[in-house]
Scaffold this active site. Sequence first.
Site, short mmCIF file in Angstrom:
data_model
loop_
_atom_site.label_atom_id
_atom_site.label_comp_id
_atom_site.label_asym_id
_atom_site.label_seq_id
_atom_site.Cartn_x
_atom_site.Cartn_y
_atom_site.Cartn_z
N HIS A 106 -8.92 4.41 -2.99
CA HIS A 106 -7.62 3.79 -2.70
C HIS A 106 -7.13 2.98 -3.91
O HIS A 106 -7.06 1.76 -3.88
CB HIS A 106 -7.76 2.90 -1.46
CG HIS A 106 -6.48 2.30 -0.98
ND1 HIS A 106 -5.23 2.77 -1.30
CD2 HIS A 106 -6.26 1.22 -0.17
CE1 HIS A 106 -4.31 2.03 -0.72
NE2 HIS A 106 -4.89 1.07 -0.04
N CYS B 219 0.81 -1.22 0.00
CA CYS B 219 0.00 0.00 0.00
C CYS B 219 0.84 1.27 0.00
O CYS B 219 0.39 2.29 -0.52
CB CYS B 219 -0.99 -0.01 1.16
SG CYS B 219 -2.34 -1.16 0.89
N CYS C 132 -15.11 0.79 5.45
CA CYS C 132 -14.12 0.30 4.48
C CYS C 132 -13.98 1.27 3.32
O CYS C 132 -14.96 1.83 2.84
CB CYS C 132 -14.56 -1.05 3.91
SG CYS C 132 -14.95 -2.29 5.16
#
Lengths: 548, 391
Positions: B336, B89, B210
Site C-alpha cells: 500500500h 488513501c 494489516c
Amino acid sequence: MSDPAQGTRPGAGPDEAPPPEERVAHRAQPVALVATGVGLPSCRLRLADLAATWGGSTKGELAVCDADEDTLTLAWAAGTAALRAAGLSPREVDGLWWGTSRPPFAEGPSHSFLATALGLPSTCGGLIASGSPSAGMDALFAAWDAVAASHAGLALVVTSDALVPGTGTATEAATGAGAAAFLIASSGRAAGTNPPPAWITTRATLFMPALDRYRADASPATSDAYDPRLFREEVFVPLVSEVGRRLADPSHPGDALSRAASSVTTSGDGQREAAGQRPDTFGCSIADPDGKLAAGIARRLGGDLVSASSRQAIGDTGAASAFLGALGALSRPGELAVISYGGGRASGIKIEISQPVPGSPEAAAVLGAAGESGRQVTSYTGLLRARGQLDATGDPVAMGVPPGSAAFVRGNEEMLALQGARCRECGTISTPPSVHPTCTGCGGSALETVALGRSGVVETFVVNHTMPSPFQAPLPLVVVDLDGGGRLMLQGSSHDAGALAIGDRVHLVLRRYALERGVAVYGYKALRDGSGMPPGATLAASGASGTA
Amino acid sequence: MAWNRVAVVGAGLVKFGELFEQSYEQMAAGAFSAAVAHVDKGIEPRQVDAVVVATQRGSLWGQEGIGGNTVPSAIGLSGVACTRVENACPSGSDAFRVGAMMVASGVHDVVLVIGVEKMRDKSAQEGLLARAASGHPIYNRGETAPVLFAPFATRHMHEFGTTPEMLAAVAVKNHHNGCLDPYAHFRNEVTVEQVLESPPVCHPLRLLDCCPQTDGAAAIIITAADHATRFTDKPVFVAGFGVATDHPALHEKSTFVGLPATTEAAKRAYGMSGIGPSDIDMAEVHDCFTITEILDIEDLGFVEKGKGGQATIDGTTSLEGRLPVNTSGGLLAKGHPIGATGVAQLVECTWQLREEAGERQVEIRHGNALQHNVGGRGSGVSVVNILTRNR
C-alpha cells in the site's frame, strides 16, 4: 445554628494586635466547610519492592502516580468530587486556591489549566500556593481571607502533591501521592436552605528557618538534607506541638477572639457544650513526613490521631497530607485540628463539625479501601519510568504538535473544559467545537458551546498494541456515547485493556497525556466503571457528571 | 449507458516492496516506462501532454518538496503540464478520475496518471499517523492507522458474529493471490493459524490483518476513447466513477459496521456507468486491513451487509469465486504505497479486462471491473472507478 460571623471581631486594628508570641493562634471570622473530596492515584508501590533495591522497611504500600497522573490530575479528581458532593455547579465557584508543593509548571499556566478542567468560570479568582508541603494550608488560609473579606462567597481549596523523590533517599520510601479538596463558603453563602455542616474557626502558624526537605531549582527530584533526630527534636515536634496546643486549647491566653467566636457559634442551638469547654470528640490530623511522630503529638494534645490510617495506607502526601488525613473524621460531630508542616513551618486550623460534611463518607470509603486489593500494583522500575526517572536511551520522539502552538491555544480550553457545539436546529452535538464550525448532523451553523457529560457507554473500541511514544501500549481507544449527548473518541486505561467490551459504562477522568520537554499536556481518558481502578478515580469522575 | 469517453491505453508499475535502492524519482520513471511499454501500438513519451501525480504523504515521509514539477522532471517530460492530487488513501484513484475529466474536457489529449509513494525510508514509528494529529492537538492521540479501522471490526463482530477466522480468511486469500503477482510486496502464503497467532497490533487486528508500508509507483496512460485505437486494439474504457466524503473523525461516524463514503461513491459510480454490482467480473478494493475488505464488499453491494466474513470463508471472493476480489494480492500482500495504490489497482483491473493477468487471470464474463479506495483520517473519503472493455 445562628450566623457564627455575627458579633465576631475579625478586624482588630494593628494597634490592638497582641504581642507576637500570643498571635500563634487566633480566631478569625469563621468560614463554613460545605463539602470535601478526595483524589488518589491509580497505582500502589509495595515498599518491599523498593527495599529490594535500596533496603529499608519491607512493610506497607505507597499510593503513586501512573505515567499519566500528576498533581494536577489528582487535584482535578479531588476538586470534582467536592463539587459533586456539594451538589454545586462549578460555575458558582468564585475562586480556586490550589496548594501543591510543586505545580506541574514551575512557572506557567498551572492554575488556569486546573480551573478550566474543573469547569470554573474564567473570571474566578484564587491562586497557587507552592514551595513546600505547607502550601496546602497556605492556600486554605488565603481562601479563608478572601471569603472573610467578601472577595469570594464560595471558594474551592484543593491540596495535592505528587512529588518526585530522589532515588534511594529516605524520602522516597515515604512519598505517596494524593489530593484533598475543601469547599468553603461565607456564612451568607452557606446559609441557603441547610445549615453548614462544619465551621473552620481557628488558625495557627509557627515557623523557624530550618532546612529539611528541599528541591533546588534545576533539580528534578526532592532531596532530604536533614538529620532525622535533629528534625524530630528541634523542628517538627516543637512546632507542630505548639500549633496543636494553641488550636486545641480555647482558653489559651492568645486566643481571646476564639473564645468570643465560640460563644457565638454555640449559642443558637443549645446542643453544643458551653463556650470554652472541650467537646467529647477531639481529633487531630497531622502531616507526618516521617510517619512516626504524629501519634505522640496527638496523644499529648489529648486527641485521637485520625490521620494515622491514611498515612499508613498511602504515604506522605505533602501539601495534601493533613487534609487527606482529616477527611474521614469529617463525618463525626466534634472538633478537629488539622495541622500541616513543610519548609520549617507548622500551621493548622480547627474545624467544628456538627453534622457529616458532604463528601466525607465517600472519601472515608476511598481512603479505607486505599490499602486493599483492586488497584494496580506497580514495580519500582515501572514507577521510575512513570516518574521520568528511568528513560530509554536516545532522544524521545516529539509528539508532533508543539504544546505552545496555535493549535493548542485554539484547542486547549475546549479539551480541558470538555466542550461540544450543540446545533440549535437539530440538537446534534459536534465535538470539538474548534473543528466544527458547522453541525455534523445537519450542516447548520447556529451552534452553541455546551459542557459535555463526563460519563457514557462504549460504542466501540480498540486496544492499540503499537502506541508511539510517549504513550505506552497496550492502550485502549474508546468511542464513547456521552450521557447527555455527544460522542468522543478518547484514550482509555491500559488497566482496562483486557476487560473492555461494547456497552460498558465508562467515566472520563483528566490525565496527563504527555510530558514533552517538561511541558505537561492534559486531556480526558475514558475508564471503565468499577474495573479495578481505585475507587477514588471512580468517585472523582462520577462527580463530574453533574456539570453536563 | 456507460460514460466511456476516456480509455486506458497503457498501464504498468514497478515491483512493490522495500525499495531502499530506488529514489522517489526512480520509481516514478520505472512506472512510466512500464506504462509506455504496455501501449501495444507504441507511444512516444512526448505525446503525453499532461501529468496528474498522486502522492499522499510526501511531508510525513520526508519528501516535503513533492509537487507538480517533481515527476515530469524525473521521467523526462519536463515542461509538460502537471498537477498533484492528494486525497488521502484514494489519491491515486482520484488522480485517475481527475485525469479522465481532463481528457474528457478536450483540453488534453494524452494524460499520464501516475502514483508514487516512498514509505520505507523512514521507520514505521516515525511515519505513524499518531504523530500527525489532525484537527485537534489532543483528541485522537494514539490514533495509529489500524485504529482507524479496528473499531469497525470490534463492532462488526459484536453485531454480526464476524469472527477472527473470517478476518483471517481475507489475509489468506489475498496472500495467495499475491503469490501469483510478480509485482506484489509479499509473495508468500499464510494460513489462518498464522494470522490468528501473529502478534496483536490493534485489537482485534493482528499483524497479518494489516497491510505493510510499501514503496512503489504505478502509471496509466489515458486518452480520448475515440482516439484509443491509435494506441491499442484492446482499450479499456472508463465506464464511470464516484467520489464521496464522510465526517473524518471516528467519533463522528454514523455507523461502525460500514463506511458510508464507500456506499455513496459506489452508488454514484454505478449510476454513472449503468453497471451494477452483479455486472462486475472482478474488483480491486481497499483492504488496508482484513476488516476493511469485509466492509468494502458489503458496502459495494457484492454481498449482504453482515455477510462479508462468511462470504470470504465460502470463497465467493477468491480467484475462482463468483466475484474475485483483490486478484493482485490487494493492499495486504501487494502493498500500500498510498499514492500509487489506486493507480496500481487500476493497472490490475486493466490487465484483467485485457486478460493479461497470467496465473491469476479470472474469468471475464461481463467485461467490467471495479476499483475502490477508502481512506483519510477515519474513512472520510472514498473513490470508486468502474472500467469496462465494452463500448
